[in-house]
Design an enzyme around this catalytic site. Structure first.
Site: not given
Ligand code: PA5
Length: 460
Positions: A285, A314, A428
């Site tokens: 990400e 394996h 989202k």
């Molecule tokens: O790293 C990030 O920002 C995302 O992976 C969020 O953690 C994930 O989308 C969950 O978001 P939130 O904590 O707002 O529910």
């Protein structure tokens, strides 16, 4: 704390000139690395980059410890409701630092349903009494569909069990002000822990996001943060050739430029396996970006893959040794396992077993790691090792900090914003539109139209 980065097997001296790196190549990045370090220091100082400060948050720690002591007495079960950065770190903490079968003998039993598979969630309800369970809802934005839906799903059982007192079994960890969880908390006296606004989800494991569940299950969060603090110092070294965060980033950056676009993390330890899951999100990400900070199209990133030694010897290693030479592999190695019982040969007539006599399982596991490392290196496949002297809270804290700092460094070298996630936001928004959330009507129309026009190719 002892977590060491061994990068011998990316150097030309060991892995060959075609796929190795020279010291000169790494040194050529020192100027840029210096700029990135200055920028990160400045952002940490002016509080635009919050994860650097998390290991030093004393007040929050004592609040978490007090809350955890009460929760351990009150609840038989703990259910963590969150996804992505709000779940992967907390899960990795549990699996690395608790007894592997903790839930069979200890309380509160710890559960982390981080997906909305209705059958999976329902199965959990067969084993817990909601009125004896603490539901910890973790969401920075307070709006993520999966988290909201899982909370609402459990609410029915909480209401059935506790009626108007349902809120006593809820705990929120969210932004200090914004989001829907705060709206709920303004109506009901629900305890809230805060995620600093300058800490992104995937960099939040050392905030209440990860520390609350850790403290409730009895993990030594002081030791965890101590390890992170020590690593923070190491990752702040001016001499970048001795700074593991810079080196990890620089090595991966150089390999990205050489089209090695896959980063495998392969712990030789079951306890450490979910660290690779956490890393997968962090690296993907943070670095998977279409545009650089100047707005130019770069479509950069490295696909993180998780594997487990020796199990995946394996399954995956054939590909890593002989398939496309497009990967950088990072092993996680444990110097000393907690248990070291020697084996005996109970079938002395089978002489072929004798090589295992007087050896420990840890010795075998580490020999297998060494063997895989050799096979890769001999086949010119670059690999690194992060060596933990043992699995401990201090080392796990250090590991988290090191990889977070390395990711920030890599973002700087790539000149991208490692701290946003516009691609995740797209998904989202489309989910909200498809599910009919208020305010997303136009998007919904657009998507439905697109789906109508879609040419379908299906076989049955
Ligand atoms: O790293 C990030 O920002 C995302 O992976 C969020 O953690 C994930 O989308 C969950 O978001 P939130 O904590 O707002 O529910």
């Amino acid at each position: 704390m002892s977590v060491v980065l061994d990068f011998s097997n990316v150097m030309t001296e060991n892995v060959g000139t075609a796929h190795g790196l020279s010291i000169a190549e790494i040194e050529a990045l020192l100027g840029k690395g210096r700029e990135v370090l200055d920028d990160l220091r400045q952002k940490a100082e002016n509080e635009t980059l919050g994860f650097y400060k998390l290991p030093f948050q004393e007040e929050t720690i004592s609040e978490i410890k007090t809350y955890a002591t009460g929760a351990r007495k009150r609840f038989e079960n703990y259910v963590h409701i969150g996804i992505g950065g709000s779940a992967l770190g907390p899960i990795a903490l549990q699996t690395s630092l608790l007894d592997s079968y903790y839930n069979l003998s200890k309380t509160p039993k710890m559960f982390f349903p981080d997906n909305v598979d209705p059958d999976w969630i329902h199965d959990l309800l067969k084993h817990i009494d909601a009125s004896k369970t603490l539901f910890h809802v973790v969401s920075k934005s307070g709006a993520t569909a999966e988290t909201a839906a899982t909370m609402l799903y459990f609410m029915k059982y909480l209401k059935d069990g506790l009626g108007e007192n349902f809120y006593k079994n809820l705990l929120f960890t969210t932004d200090p002000v914004q989001g829907l969880l705060n709206e709920i908390a303004r109506q009901y006296p629900i305890k809230c822990f805060r995620i600093p606004p300058n800490v992104g989800g995937r960099f939040s494991v050392l905030s209440p996001v990860g520390l609350v569940s850790a403290a409730i299950s009895g993990i030594d969060i002081d030791a965890l943060l101590k390890g992170a603090r020590e690593m923070a110092e190491i990752c702040n070294r001016d001499n970048l050739m001795e700074n593991p965060a810079f080196l990890y980033a620089a090595i991966h950056f150089l390999y990205m430029k050489k089209n090695k676009n896959i980063s495998v993390m392969m712990p030789y330890s079951n306890k450490l396996r979910d660290l690779a899951d956490w890393y997968r999100q962090l690296w993907a990400e943070s670095l998977g970006k279409r545009y650089n900070v100047k707005g130019e199209l770069v479509e950069t990133g490295q696909t993180p893959v998780k594997a487990l030694g020796a199990t995946d010897q394996h399954s995956q290693v054939q590909l890593y040794v002989e398939g496309p030479n497009d990967k950088v592999i990072t092993f996680l190695e444990v110097g000393q396992f907690e248990h070291s019982e020697a084996l005996d040969n109970y079938f002395p007539e089978i002489d072929e077993f004798n090589y295992l006599k007087d050896k420990t399982l840890g010795e075998l596991l580490n020999a297998e790691k060494k063997a895989t490392e050799l096979a890769l290196t001999n086949n010119e496949r670059p690999n690194l090792t992060l060596r933990f002297d043992r699995v401990s809270a201090e080392n796990i804290g250090a590991f988290f900090f090191l990889l977070e700092a390395a990711t920030a460094f890599a973002g700087g070298l790539l000149e991208i914003n490692a701290f946003d996630q516009p691609g995740v936001e797209q998904g989202k928004i489309a989910t909200y539109a498809l599910m009919g959330r208020k305010g997303y009507e136009t998007k919904r129309k657009e998507i439905l139209q697109q789906l109508e026009q879609k040419k379908t190719f299906v076989v049955s």
